[in-house]
Design an enzyme around this catalytic site. Structure first.
Site, PDB file in Angstrom:
ATOM      1  N   SER D  93      66.051  58.681  28.838  1.00 45.58           N
ATOM      2  CA  SER D  93      67.182  58.580  29.714  1.00 45.58           C
ATOM      3  C   SER D  93      66.564  57.583  30.722  1.00 45.58           C
ATOM      4  O   SER D  93      67.509  57.184  32.210  1.00 45.58           O
ATOM      5  CB  SER D  93      67.362  59.641  30.337  1.00 45.58           C
ATOM      6  N   LYS D 136      68.915  66.813  37.274  1.00 42.87           N
ATOM      7  CA  LYS D 136      67.897  66.067  37.645  1.00 42.87           C
ATOM      8  C   LYS D 136      68.535  65.569  38.814  1.00 42.87           C
ATOM      9  O   LYS D 136      67.711  65.178  40.223  1.00 42.87           O
ATOM     10  CB  LYS D 136      68.528  64.729  36.837  1.00 42.87           C
TER      11      LYS D 136
END
Ligand SMILES: [Ca+2]
Ligand SMILES: [Ca+2]
Ligand SMILES: [Ca+2]
Ligand SMILES: [Ca+2]
Ligand SMILES: [Ca+2]
Ligand SMILES: [Ca+2]
Ligand SMILES: [Ca+2]
Ligand SMILES: [Ca+2]
Ligand SMILES: [Ca+2]
Ligand SMILES: [Ca+2]
Ligand SMILES: [Ca+2]
Ligand SMILES: [Ca+2]
Lengths: 219, 219, 219, 219, 219, 219
Positions: D93, D136
């Site tokens: 990611s 996040k």
């Protein structure tokens, strides 16, 4: 399979000697070929070599590279223990066998097929002692070998049975140039090759002959 | 999947023979292709080769590099065991199969598809003995193969059942040039190729023919 | 995440098909890009490939290197299984998917996005059979795929349920050139590319068409 | 140590976002530098990358090599996860973070320091979905970040708490050129760089804009 | 063995600081030498480095390669932790020690031997925080060190006992150019070297000085 | 096998000293040869070296590469521990033995065979302390060695029994140039070689002689 020993000579094939288990010797032939390389030249050995055997091939390669100057940089050196089988090859006692096979292939110089040999090797061409010399000599004699090369440092270890004493001549050596003198069949080519080896890697040998009585043998 | 055997010929494809378990043989075809390389040329073999099989590919590469002079330095040689599956390939008995497939690809020389073969190989082109010859021949016969190449040193091991004796011709060989003589279909190209192989790696073979009756076979 | 299938075309992206567990298929797209290399050119595949998948990429690279002559020596070929996830990719059934994605990237030739495919590949371009064909076709149909390419040798394994029969056309193939014929969208570019592949690696294919009725399929 | 977020810009430094344990996000900055190489150019990543993270760096390198033509062949690309610590970096990611840091270093183009990002990347520049987007974004907001870049395919996964909604702007993207548009601070240099990326790797993107409504997203 | 600290200076030798067990520091000197290479230039570090220490050497190499332009492509950089012993070296806190030793060897610039240091390093020259700063400073003081360099981000972690406060001066730094300013003894050469480092890798540093009050420190 | 010590000299052979078990020393000769390389030059050491021994060879190579300028780039350096056997070589105390053997081979300079030595080495030529000095000296004396070279930092560790005190001269050294001064037999060649080593790597040594009383020894 039975090994039949001839009195002929063959390029790139040398009779080595190995120990199996505790107390029996066998013939273990080594074959070599030198070919153009794909990338940078390599030394490629097959027969499932264990660590000490792989290192002995590296030590032999020092002599080969020194001996053949720089024309080996785009050549691959193939070394094959043709009867290694599943169990592979261990130890460094085939060093002089490997060196002789490769030099034979490189110089197209035939090797006497009624000669067998055992011996370790230093990177400078000294023949170093090995184990199991007696069992190896007896196995060579049984197989019909006429001449067995052993390290000079193993001379006192030879205790073969009487029946074999008549069958084989034992030749103790201390430098690879002496191995080639015995094992290569072609007289003129052989001496040129030996001269060169002596000049390049045999300085220790000459020095010894020149007068030093007490030069330490590396073992 | 069923393997149908034809009497045609194909470039880069050779019928190998392998042993499964204790007592049954199978056909194991090998395909090869030669391509331009990205970096330095490489020999790339797939089919999950175990250590002895990988080493046999290295031994074969010695003959390929010797045979094809130096124009292989920027070429990759691809070797594929097309039916290896999850269990992969072990042993060195496909050495002559691999050599024939690669030489066929390199020379664009078609291979007879009704021929099957088994045999190990020295770095100098000698065909060395293998195991399971009888089971392999029977498997080849069942699959419709007309000709089976085996190592000369295995000649005495052949004990096939009567029903197969009529079906296949068994050809024992002792050098890779003899394998190519049988397996490649194109007469003129074949002989040129064989001549070259003989001249380069076949010196031991010629020597033998030239008179040495007792040349030791490496097994 | 849902995969939406379009009837458009994209360069360097091909719908592969894989089997999950025992009896379910999934779409597994492959993307490719060809770039200048840093050192010697390499084939770089990501998606946590297991050993058979890595070997299938090596087999595909044989065709790529043969197809693109030598201008690939300073190029890196990137192959990405974009949905491989933590479990990675196993087996060789994505070989034709990988080959199609790389050829598309190399030739800047768009790939039909309503086509999916499964098939192993020989180093000479033959499409070899794979497992799980029925589950894969059903997964493709459910995802909206219109055309599924499968190996000719798997034709008899197709047993899809009636509801899917109308949804997808199944095209059995035996050479990579047939895969490209179906999967690449640009008519003129496609045929040039296929011609070239046929001329270089397709000799077996042509030979077969030329009259040998019994050519053995490698499976 | 506390991470203070500024509104300045720095070359070769990008705020990435990672997930720790089950449900908490952290900032994970990536730094990059491009240097002359010693041997052939290499991509060198530190921060104890696990296998998926190493593969994501390989995928990013495809875009870098494509983007920078061939002048990267004698350059090393250094990538450093400066806060990876003993546990290292896993997953893919951070792909767009790594790509942005390297392009910034290569082009000497400053990166906005109040921007953070998360996203996987295809070898052709597509931004692919990742996990943990909500955690996040909240971590970025807490750290003082003003703008968070996420994959378009993750747009529907964003479920942040009300208190963070005012703090950060969320920008969904589907191609690396959009990431650079947002993250690089220098207007003119930025557009030149983006144009080039679009022309070279962005053909899929343009094609999509050009009319294909149903182009399958790689997820 | 006792380490005697002098007020002299030596090329290629820098006093590092490490933590042993929970709560004790030791001096760990690093030596460096730059030599012609055999193949492509390499960075070779000895002292049984664990993974984080190996990665820190890679990060340092980024600065060395950037700093020394391209004349390092045929040079080997040797780095030796001379007292690492059997247990080896772990962590990245010797990064600035390694960088200083290599730059000293490369530029033939003597290093002050009454200076010791600890600090991690980014690939762009930023000095990053480390652990155990207090124990390290006390060990340096006991050994007779006059000046200890630490990361600016560790300034608030220093809690040394009163008895050591008089013995050592503590200098917090945030860029490798500041480390060199303190540790290298030769005034003129030193400034030239620092100028160059600033111009090449110090842009972040200058930017910070130029007005951005809130530049995020990478920790 | 017995080691006989001579008062002669041999090129490329040096008597090292090692510790076996807790309290016994042995002679461990090192041989070296320098040859043309196949690919890029390499340092190749045999004798089943453990990690610390391998690293010590890398440290020695720094001095060799520095000493011999760039003509080593197409040369292989072979190092052989001729009596390492199955157990192999551990530790770094043979560093000065290896360095002396290689320099002897490189310069064709004979080594005194009644000299033995033990000592670690920094990449800049400093002789660093080792363990077991007393046991090693006694083993050398028993073998007939006349002169034993030890690190200056080990001078206070020597506690040999009275009977050996008369037999051997102990020479403490702190730089590799002093080792060569004692061990090489040829006066003129030796001094030229030492001068060069001093000029290139011995700056620390000269500096020390020049006036710094307190230069820290690296141990
Ligand atoms: Ca004879
Ligand atoms: Ca003779
Ligand atoms: Ca026929
Ligand atoms: Ca025929
Ligand atoms: Ca369409
Ligand atoms: Ca079409
Ligand atoms: Ca701003
Ligand atoms: Ca902006
Ligand atoms: Ca001073
Ligand atoms: Ca100063
Ligand atoms: Ca003497
Ligand atoms: Ca002397």
């Amino acid at each position: 399979y039975e090994l039949t020993v001839s009195d002929g000579d063959v390029v790139g094939r040398v009779n080595g000697l190995a120990v199996m288990g505790e107390d029996s010797g066998i013939m273990l032939p080594v074959m070599a070929e030198v070919t153009p390389s794909q990338g940078p030249g390599q030394v490629i050995a097959t027969g499932q070599l264990k660590e000490m055997a792989e290192e002995s091939v590296k030590n032999v390669s020092a002599i080969i590279k020194k001996f053949s100057d720089e024309d080996i940089s785009e050549k691959d050196v193939h070394i094959q223990f043709v009867q290694a089988g599943q169990q592979g090859v261990d130890g460094d006692s085939a060093s002089i066998t490997v060196a002789t096979a490769v030099i034979s292939a490189l110089e197209d110089a035939p090797v006497e097929q009624d000669v067998a040999m055992t011996g370790s090797l230093s990177v400078r061409g000294d023949v170093l002692p090995v184990g199991g010399v007696t069992h190896k000599i007896e196995a060579a004699a049984k197989a019909g070998i006429k001449t067995v090369i052993i390290p000079k440092a193993n001379e006192q270890d030879v205790m073969i049975e009487e029946e074999y004493e008549e069958m084989v001549e034992i030749i103790p050596v201390s430098h690879i140039s002496e191995v080639l003198e015995v094992a290569l069949s072609g007289e003129p080519e052989k001496d040129g090759l030996i001269d060169r080896l002596k000049n390049i890697t045999g300085s220790a040998l000459e020095r010894e002959i020149g007068g030093n009585t007490g030069r330490p043998s590396p073992q």
